[in-house]
Every structure is written in C-alpha cells, then in structure tokens.
Design a protein around this motif. Structure first.
Motif, PDB file in Angstrom:
ATOM      1  N   ASP A 128      -3.776  -3.678   5.070  1.00  0.00           N
ATOM      2  CA  ASP A 128      -4.320  -2.512   4.378  1.00  0.00           C
ATOM      3  C   ASP A 128      -5.750  -2.797   3.929  1.00  0.00           C
ATOM      4  OD1 ASP A 128      -4.444  -2.935   1.202  1.00  0.00           O
ATOM      5  OD2 ASP A 128      -2.759  -4.078   2.023  1.00  0.00           O
ATOM      6  N   THR A 166       0.815  -1.204   0.000  1.00  0.00           N
ATOM      7  CA  THR A 166       0.000   0.000   0.000  1.00  0.00           C
ATOM      8  C   THR A 166       0.854   1.262   0.000  1.00  0.00           C
ATOM      9  OG1 THR A 166      -1.736   1.194   1.186  1.00  0.00           O
ATOM     10  CG2 THR A 166      -0.129   0.018   2.514  1.00  0.00           C
ATOM     11  N   SER A 180      -0.245   3.920   1.525  1.00  0.00           N
ATOM     12  CA  SER A 180      -0.671   4.676   2.703  1.00  0.00           C
ATOM     13  C   SER A 180       0.500   4.933   3.650  1.00  0.00           C
ATOM     14  CB  SER A 180      -1.748   3.903   3.465  1.00  0.00           C
ATOM     15  OG  SER A 180      -2.906   3.744   2.692  1.00  0.00           O
ATOM     16  N   CYS A 226     -10.039  -0.829  -2.965  1.00  0.00           N
ATOM     17  CA  CYS A 226     -10.740  -0.708  -1.688  1.00  0.00           C
ATOM     18  C   CYS A 226     -12.226  -0.988  -1.881  1.00  0.00           C
ATOM     19  CB  CYS A 226     -10.516   0.683  -1.104  1.00  0.00           C
ATOM     20  SG  CYS A 226     -11.314   0.951   0.493  1.00  0.00           S
ATOM     21  N   GLU A 271      -5.566   1.910  -6.070  1.00  0.00           N
ATOM     22  CA  GLU A 271      -5.759   1.393  -4.720  1.00  0.00           C
ATOM     23  C   GLU A 271      -7.155   1.722  -4.191  1.00  0.00           C
ATOM     24  OE1 GLU A 271      -1.533   1.135  -2.469  1.00  0.00           O
ATOM     25  OE2 GLU A 271      -2.274   3.156  -2.874  1.00  0.00           O
ATOM     26  N   GLN A 272      -7.657   2.898  -4.529  1.00  0.00           N
ATOM     27  CA  GLN A 272      -9.002   3.249  -4.089  1.00  0.00           C
ATOM     28  C   GLN A 272     -10.049   2.350  -4.762  1.00  0.00           C
ATOM     29  OE1 GLN A 272      -9.321   7.507  -4.704  1.00  0.00           O
ATOM     30  NE2 GLN A 272      -8.035   7.973  -2.931  1.00  0.00           N
ATOM     31  N   LEU A 282      -5.245   6.139   0.784  1.00  0.00           N
ATOM     32  CA  LEU A 282      -4.766   5.389  -0.374  1.00  0.00           C
ATOM     33  C   LEU A 282      -4.435   6.402  -1.458  1.00  0.00           C
ATOM     34  CD1 LEU A 282      -7.470   2.585  -0.308  1.00  0.00           C
ATOM     35  CD2 LEU A 282      -5.085   2.382   0.442  1.00  0.00           C
TER      36      LEU A 282
END
Length: 260
Positions: A93, A2, A4, A125, A121-122, A116
């Motif tokens: 994550d 990730t 993040s 999610c 990545e979003q 993110l």
C-alpha cells in the motif's frame, strides 16, 4: 492494514480497455511533460502505479521509474509491458510500503489518494512520500475538487458522465467525506450493462496542504491541469506540487523529521 479496495483480476484485465482516451498521446503528453520536468535527472516513484498507464511511458522518456501497487493483478498487467529490470514494482500500500533509494519525484495521479478511506491513512501517504524524497524533491498529486456545489439541499448524487456506453454518478456521505462512484457500462452488443462501484475519501486542497505540512512538505505550485492552467474557485480538479525543503536553506527547516 490499508482500507483501500483491491482491484480484482477481472478489473485489471478490463482496465486498459476502459482508459484508451486517458492513455492517448494527446491526453497523456502534458502529464509526461510535467512529471519529466520535475524528475529532472533523478528517479521517480509512482504510488499506485496500476497497469503503468503513466509509469511505462514516463520510463520510455528516460526517467527511471519505480512503482508501488496494492493489486498483484494490476501489477501483472503492467509486467506484460515492461520487465522488472526496466520498471521495478513492489506490492504494497502507498501509505506504508517503503522501497530503497531516494527520489527526486514521487507522484500520485488520477484521484488515487482517495482510495485511502481514512484521513489518517492519507496523512501517512504524505509521510511516506516525504520519506522517499531527497531534499528538494517534489510530491505531485492529481485530484478532483469535490463537486459539492452541484448538490442542492436534499440531493445526494451528482452525475459525472452520461454517454451512450456509460452512466456514472457519485453519491456522498458529507459527514464521513466518503463518496461512492457508481458505473453502468455497456458490456457487449446485446444491450446489457455491467454495474460497478468504488468507495473514496474525498479531500479539499486546503486539507491536503495541512497533510503536507504534517509531513514536512511545502506547497510549491497548484494548477488546474497538466497544461498549467491557473487554479481558480471554478476548477474541477487540481495538480498540486509540494517540495521537501533543503535543510539550511532560507525558508526551510534545519531538520525535517518525517520518519515518525
């Protein structure tokens, strides 16, 4: 892996003290009412559960809550409030970590999807939320509307808090959709201030709706706040609810592939 940023031990130890207002019954009550109603008799999964500001009192309302949290230090603070049997937490994550069982509710509050830092990545999610939801279940996100209307030509910063003990402003990279939140917080009584900053990828409501469609979810409701105020073009934030269709029902697909 990730993108993040991970909360440190020092961040985690300070977090609850800095969130006394958002943790008050007056502020938190409508949030818990909203989420508990959607969870019904089912289980709830909180992405990025942190120190349990929302998850712990929601569990106290009788909703079985499970959490996913990237920072072991944040999870350690939560663990002082409730044991593993009462609220299980998996370190990982929110885009890829999978926990067992199905859920009637997956939720992600307090702008945390912006942690993110890439669109991919979003999207993942949203896919991960759909992966955990039972048919008919809901995914809820609380997220601010990017305040770009406050940016005149040539300006790159927008203040969001100017108070006696805190100065906060955001700076924007409009090409990459990245904002950096800058904080100057009074640290003690000797006049010193602690500086911190964090990076976020902001997203518009319409962009989130497309991410939801990619994940096989349908927009059910969007309001301005947990009290249900109608969402308008002047709303500073939104609470959005997407639903996982029930196969075979009118308006829903016969099959929903969210595992790819």
């Amino acid at each position: 892996m990730t993108s993040s940023e991970v909360w440190t031990r020092a961040d985690a130890e300070r977090y609850d003290a800095g969130e006394t207002e958002t943790s008050s019954a007056a502020v938190l009550g409508p949030t818990l009412d909203f989420l508990a109603a959607l969870a019904g008799d089912g289980r709830a999964l909180e992405f990025a559960i942190g120190t349990g500001r929302v998850g712990v009192p929601l569990r106290e309302r009788g909703v079985p809550v499970v959490g996913i949290e990237l920072s072991e230090h944040m999870a350690a603070v939560l663990r002082r409030k409730i044991d593993e049997a009462g609220l299980p937490v998996t370190i990982g994550d929110m885009a890829t970590t999978v926990v067992t069982g199905g859920f009637s509710l997956v939720y992600l509050v307090y702008n945390t999807i912006t942690n993110l830092l890439t669109q991919d990545e979003q999207v993942e999610c949203f896919r991960n939320a759909a992966r955990h939801l039972e048919p008919g279940g809901r995914f809820v996100i609380e997220l601010g509307v990017p305040p770009l209307r406050f940016l005149p030509p040539g300006q790159v910063a927008v203040p969001f808090d100017v108070s006696e003990r805190h100065l906060g402003f955001d700076t924007f990279d409009l090409v990459e959709q990245i904002l950096v939140s800058h904080h100057f917080t009074a640290d003690g009584e000797d006049g010193r201030y602690r500086r911190s900053d964090s990076r976020h990828r902001y997203a518009w409501p319409a962009e989130l709706d497309l991410m939801a469609r990619i994940a096989g979810l349908e927009l059910e409701r969007r309001v301005e706040d947990w009290d249900g105020t109608p969402f308008t073009q002047d709303s500073p934030k939104h609470i959005s609810v997407w639903r996982k269709p029930v196969p075979g029902r009118p308006g829903g697909p016969e099959t929903t592939d969210v595992m790819s």
